[in-house]
Design a protein around this motif. Structure first.
Motif, short mmCIF file in Angstrom:
data_model
loop_
_atom_site.label_atom_id
_atom_site.label_comp_id
_atom_site.label_asym_id
_atom_site.label_seq_id
_atom_site.Cartn_x
_atom_site.Cartn_y
_atom_site.Cartn_z
N TRP A 20 0.84 -1.19 0.00
CA TRP A 20 0.00 0.00 0.00
C TRP A 20 0.88 1.24 0.00
N LEU B 252 -7.66 -3.68 3.16
CA LEU B 252 -6.86 -3.62 1.93
C LEU B 252 -6.68 -5.00 1.31
N SER C 280 -7.90 -6.03 -2.38
CA SER C 280 -6.91 -6.60 -3.29
C SER C 280 -7.37 -7.94 -3.86
#
Length: 185
Positions: free
Chosen positions: A4, A72, A76
């Motif tokens: 990230w 995240l 993803s």
């Protein structure tokens, strides 16, 4: 999830804030600081942050909100499994100063008719950087409704199969005295 980048886009705040943000930036090489010299407002500050991003996808957070530790990673996974995806959004709830979570908001899947009547999407939204570029990012002059304006413009060019709703509470909107989150409760 370790892949990230965090862009801290500062809207021309004072020296103390700059010093604090510079200290935060030193904590991790994935943190990129954008110190805007002039007050740009919400839309302008968001656009300045987007311009600094190197990622293929961009998500937006307010300065005091929280992501679930797997947010995240979940985003993803969606992007990897569905390469045509250009826009992902999640469910959300609110969190108080003591980290008590409340008022969960379980959103429907993509619904343009509902979007025309209200911004039901809000947080956590992740967009293809190319898509943001194509629609011109956030429009100056729409501060306070910049997210909804962006979504309404996006709705005109995106296909339903390019949108994915993750039906999990992955965003925690901090509700403190004076915040919009608390005012909406």
């Amino acid at each position: 999830y370790r892949k990230w980048e965090l862009i801290l886009s500062d809207d021309a705040s004072n020296g103390e804030i700059h010093e604090f943000l510079q200290e935060i930036q030193k904590c991790d090489s994935r943190i990129n600081l954008k110190l805007n010299k002039h007050h740009l407002g919400i839309a302008g500050t968001l656009n300045a942050g987007i311009s600094e991003s190197r990622g293929a996808f961009v998500g937006f957070l307010d300065h005091d909100d929280l992501l679930h530790k797997d947010a995240l990673k979940m985003i993803s996974i969606v992007i990897q499994k569905k390469p045509s995806i250009k826009f992902v959004y999640t469910d959300e709830d609110k969190v108080d100063l003591f980290h008590n979570r409340f008022d969960p908001y379980f959103k429907p899947d993509w619904n343009p008719d509902l979007l025309y009547s209200q911004n039901y999407i809000n947080h956590f939204s992740v967009f293809s950087a190319n898509l943001l570029s194509l629609i011109g990012g956030f429009r100056v002059g729409y501060d306070g409704a910049q997210d909804w304006d962006l979504l309404l413009r996006l709705e005109k060019i995106i296909k339903p199969n390019e949108i994915f709703h993750v039906p999990l509470v992955l965003y925690h909107w901090r509700a403190v005295k004076g915040s919009t989150a608390l005012a909406d409760s």
